[in-house]
Design an enzyme around this catalytic site. Structure first.
Site, mmCIF file in Angstrom:
data_model
loop_
_atom_site.group_PDB
_atom_site.id
_atom_site.type_symbol
_atom_site.label_atom_id
_atom_site.label_comp_id
_atom_site.label_asym_id
_atom_site.label_seq_id
_atom_site.Cartn_x
_atom_site.Cartn_y
_atom_site.Cartn_z
ATOM 1 N N GLY A 21 0.810 -1.035 0.338
ATOM 2 C CA GLY A 21 -0.099 0.134 -0.366
ATOM 3 C C GLY A 21 0.763 1.495 0.061
ATOM 4 O O GLY A 21 0.448 2.156 -0.521
ATOM 5 N N GLU A 22 1.966 1.291 0.700
ATOM 6 C CA GLU A 22 2.431 2.390 1.277
ATOM 7 C C GLU A 22 3.451 2.970 -0.731
ATOM 8 O O GLU A 22 3.713 4.001 -0.406
ATOM 9 C CB GLU A 22 3.403 2.403 1.750
ATOM 10 C CG GLU A 22 4.296 1.446 2.112
ATOM 11 C CD GLU A 22 5.184 1.706 2.934
ATOM 12 O OE1 GLU A 22 6.926 1.953 3.237
ATOM 13 O OE2 GLU A 22 5.219 1.370 4.359
ATOM 14 N N ASP A 23 3.546 1.673 -1.294
ATOM 15 C CA ASP A 23 4.554 2.593 -2.806
ATOM 16 C C ASP A 23 3.291 2.392 -3.666
ATOM 17 O O ASP A 23 3.971 3.621 -4.211
ATOM 18 C CB ASP A 23 5.328 0.894 -3.095
ATOM 19 C CG ASP A 23 6.395 0.309 -1.979
ATOM 20 O OD1 ASP A 23 6.895 1.482 -1.179
ATOM 21 O OD2 ASP A 23 6.883 -0.468 -2.041
ATOM 22 N N THR A 24 2.643 2.047 -3.611
ATOM 23 C CA THR A 24 1.918 1.908 -5.014
ATOM 24 C C THR A 24 -0.042 2.049 -4.578
ATOM 25 O O THR A 24 -0.559 2.336 -5.873
ATOM 26 C CB THR A 24 1.871 1.225 -6.294
ATOM 27 O OG1 THR A 24 1.394 -0.401 -5.407
ATOM 28 C CG2 THR A 24 3.244 0.682 -6.322
ATOM 29 N N ARG A 25 -0.474 2.504 -3.478
ATOM 30 C CA ARG A 25 -1.891 1.937 -3.394
ATOM 31 C C ARG A 25 -2.581 3.474 -4.458
ATOM 32 O O ARG A 25 -3.425 3.430 -4.956
ATOM 33 C CB ARG A 25 -2.511 2.412 -2.130
ATOM 34 C CG ARG A 25 -3.555 2.875 -1.611
ATOM 35 C CD ARG A 25 -3.446 2.608 -0.471
ATOM 36 N NE ARG A 25 -3.471 1.000 0.556
ATOM 37 C CZ ARG A 25 -4.829 0.599 0.045
ATOM 38 N NH1 ARG A 25 -6.004 0.641 -0.319
ATOM 39 N NH2 ARG A 25 -4.679 -0.939 0.618
ATOM 40 N N GLY A 53 -2.368 -6.657 13.304
ATOM 41 C CA GLY A 53 -1.265 -7.904 14.008
ATOM 42 C C GLY A 53 -0.392 -7.547 12.675
ATOM 43 O O GLY A 53 1.075 -7.151 12.360
ATOM 44 N N GLU A 87 0.819 -13.707 2.084
ATOM 45 C CA GLU A 87 -1.272 -13.101 0.954
ATOM 46 C C GLU A 87 -0.213 -13.428 -0.679
ATOM 47 O O GLU A 87 -0.765 -14.698 -1.685
ATOM 48 C CB GLU A 87 -0.678 -11.549 0.259
ATOM 49 C CG GLU A 87 -1.938 -11.228 0.613
ATOM 50 C CD GLU A 87 -2.188 -9.761 -0.360
ATOM 51 O OE1 GLU A 87 -3.022 -9.036 0.898
ATOM 52 O OE2 GLU A 87 -1.906 -9.162 -1.398
#
Length: 627
Positions: A21-25, A53, A87
């Site tokens: 998320g922090e790279d490409t969201r 968690g 994932e």
């Protein structure tokens, strides 16, 4: 056969997006998601983006399992997220076990860094080793998943316009979705099939790259075809091509064999096959085009080895990992083939039979207080799914006294058979319902139910009759097409044959190409004939004269057609210029390749409901004025 659970795996999502998320969201992944959804590609994206968690949420694991394609956006900090690595591990597991497609995108990272865990990916794993908060086993699973995914073909996004690369990615995914095999409709009220699918999985050995032949055998009406369809729906997406060939045993003549060869190739190659002139040519084409492809082929209801010789004569015809599944009533045939696995479909267990019976008799999974009578009915059905459905449907909405009366009639025989149950239920139909059923069995199986309804309504067969047949499980309506079990159709054909065993011209309906050819060439037709369905692609060249049809004054349905899997040949049927035939009672006229410039001068279309003259030489319907 019958499982109230689904019998086949159906993808809930077209695409699952895995990303850090922090790279490409809010940039690349967001643009890709928008492009996918704008093309109506059903895409899962974890919109919360919170790594709660360190454990991945069960709902996310389920979304991965339910996706046909996983798109993994590898970015600089992807491996720094245990969530992302979990994932990816799940994605690669689904790739192995479910045939899920995995498409990697290397976003400003080197694919070799992903594959070898170097660069920023190596730094992430060094941190896991330094702090020791992750087990060595888990780290090894992550490394294996990265190595596998990093070796797959995908896209390397470093320079250039990202919008152009996204267009290419979306185009590729769209093509993959279009080419996926269509699921076969099995029907509602399935009971017991899931456990049988699980038992079959060990025989299929999907992890093996060997070409395996699997046999499914059992008595008529036990559910072999239903199980085979369930297998097809469950695993077809894992192959480069798939084909389900129904009712192979019904094909006996040379042209029918060519038809099956063309269908097999068309199903797998995704294109219509030009006419194959002979069986040997078809075999060569199958071997040439499929020897390097991983394919799934299901041959349903095979009754002789000769039927296999021109479709799947050897395992060497097909590429590594292919599966050939054969259903047959004849176990000896499968033994001779030396199949790699053999599965016998068993009768329904008592609780399964009771549940299926209740669904048809009471439209619920309980028996509304008819416990003892239901038990008696099920004793006669002997665990045969088709018999359970037919008897349950026939007893639906009847009183307790009517149940007693009908079950008493079943005691007139010792050992019940499916055929006996079918015939007993057929004999209970009203006269018009029987005629309706005979028409459907001979002329309209697989046809559009609305069109057929209009035609048969004009024959004074009400729509209620169609509902009665459906309620009694004689027919089903699937995707607006009328379907029936092969045993039903065979029973109806036998009923018609017995009208006049040695003289087809004295029967009410003709559908067998050899019988039709004989009646027309020998001019033995009579007023008994109400309908003719003539597949001229399965017949020799023929000259049809007015004299041949002159006595068929009660003709309601006339269909002269060329099967859709081969090129039309205008030289098969010849008509004289002054050709005439009785049309006063005609409701349905379908004649492919009508060779005259108009309909006969004596044509009377007052009762006509449907007219189809494809590939015809027609210039005008008729000379003069007609109603």
């Amino acid at each position: 056969m019958a499982s109230s659970g689904t019998s086949s795996f159906q993808w809930r999502w077209d695409v699952f997006l895995s990303f850090r998320g922090e790279d490409t969201r809010f940039n690349f992944t967001d643009h890709l998601y928008s492009a996918l959804t704008s093309r109506y590609i059903h895409t899962f994206r974890d919109d919360e983006g919170l790594e709660r968690g360190g454990e991945i949420q069960p709902s996310l694991l389920k979304a991965i399992e339910d996706s046909m394609i996983s798109v993994v956006v590898f970015s600089e900090n992807y491996a720094h997220s245990k969530w992302c690595l979990d994932e990816l591990e799940k994605i690669m597991q689904c790739s192995r076990e479910k045939g899920q497609k995995v498409l990697p995108i290397f976003y400003h990272v080197d694919p070799s860094d992903v594959r070898k865990q170097t660069g920023s990916f190596g730094e992430a794993f060094a941190r896991y080793g330094r702090y020791g908060n992750v087990t060595e086993e888990r780290v090894l699973r992550w490394r294996a998943a990265l190595s596998q995914a990093g070796g797959l073909a995908g896209w390397h996004v470093m320079h250039g316009y990202e919008s152009q690369i996204i267009k290419v990615i979306v185009r590729r995914i769209s093509k993959m979705l279009i080419s996926r095999p269509e699921l076969l409709f099995i029907g509602d009220n399935l009971v017991g099939i899931n456990s049988r699918l699980e038992e079959m999985s060990s025989l299929l050995c999907m992890e093996s790259n060997d070409v395996r032949m699997i046999g499914i055998h059992g008595i008529a009406g036990i559910g072999k075809t239903t199980l085979a369809k369930g297998i097809y729906n469950q695993i077809a997406h894992q192959f480069e091509g798939a084909s389900f060939l129904s009712n192979v045993a019904e094909v006996k003549e040379h042209r029918g064999s060519l038809k099956l060869q063309r269908q097999l190739l068309a199903d797998i190659l995704g294109e219509k096959i030009a006419r194959i002139s002979n069986i040997d040519e078809g075999i060569s084409l199958i071997k040439k085009t499929l020897c390097s492809r991983k394919v799934l082929i299901i041959l349903d209801d095979v009754s002789a080895l000769t039927q296999l010789e021109f479709l799947a004569g050897s395992r060497h015809w097909f590429g590594s990992g292919s599966r050939i599944i054969i259903t047959s009533r004849n176990k000896h045939l499968l033994d001779v083939l030396e199949v790699d696995g053999l599965y016998e479909v068993q009768k329904l267990k008592s609780e399964e039979a009771f549940k299926l019976f209740s669904l048809y008799a009471f439209e619920a999974d309980h028996d509304d207080g008819f416990w003892e009578l239901s038990g008696r009915a099920l004793n006669y059905c002997d665990g045969l799914p088709l018999a359970v459905k037919v008897v349950g449907g026939y007893l639906r909405n009847k009183t307790e006294l009517e149940w007693e009366d009908e079950l008493l009639k079943l005691t007139t025989v010792g050992q019940i058979t499916v055929q006996y149950v079918l015939r007993l239920s057929y004999d209970r139909l009203e006269h018009t319902e029987k005629d309706l059923f005979l028409d459907i069995a001979c002329f309209f199986r697989g046809k559009d139910s609305d069109s057929v309804g209009r035609i048969l309504d004009s024959c004074n067969f009400s729509a209620i009759g169609m509902k009665v047949l459906k309620d009694c499980s004689f027919i089903s309506i699937l995707d607006n097409k009328i379907e029936m079990h092969g045993l039903m159709q065979q029973m109806e054909w036998e009923i018609i044959r017995r009208e006049s065993p040695g003289q087809p011209g004295q029967r009410s309906r003709l559908w067998n190409p050899e019988d039709v050819h004989a009646v027309l060439t020998q001019k033995t037709g009579t007023k008994a004939i109400e309908g003719i369905s003539f597949d001229v692609s399965a017949s020799k060249e023929i000259q049809i004269t007015s004299e041949a049809l002159k006595k068929m004054t009660n003709l309601r349905l006339l269909r002269v057609y060329w099967d859709g899997l081969s090129s039309y040949d205008s030289n098969t049927v010849h008509l004289p210029e002054e050709f005439e035939f009785p049309s006063y009672e005609l409701r349905y006229l379908h004649w492919d390749g009508w060779s005259l410039e108009s309909l006969p001068s004596n044509f009377n279309g007052k009762k006509l409901v449907e007219l189809s003259l494809k590939h015809s030489s027609l210039n005008h319907l008729w000379k003069g004025n007609k109603l």
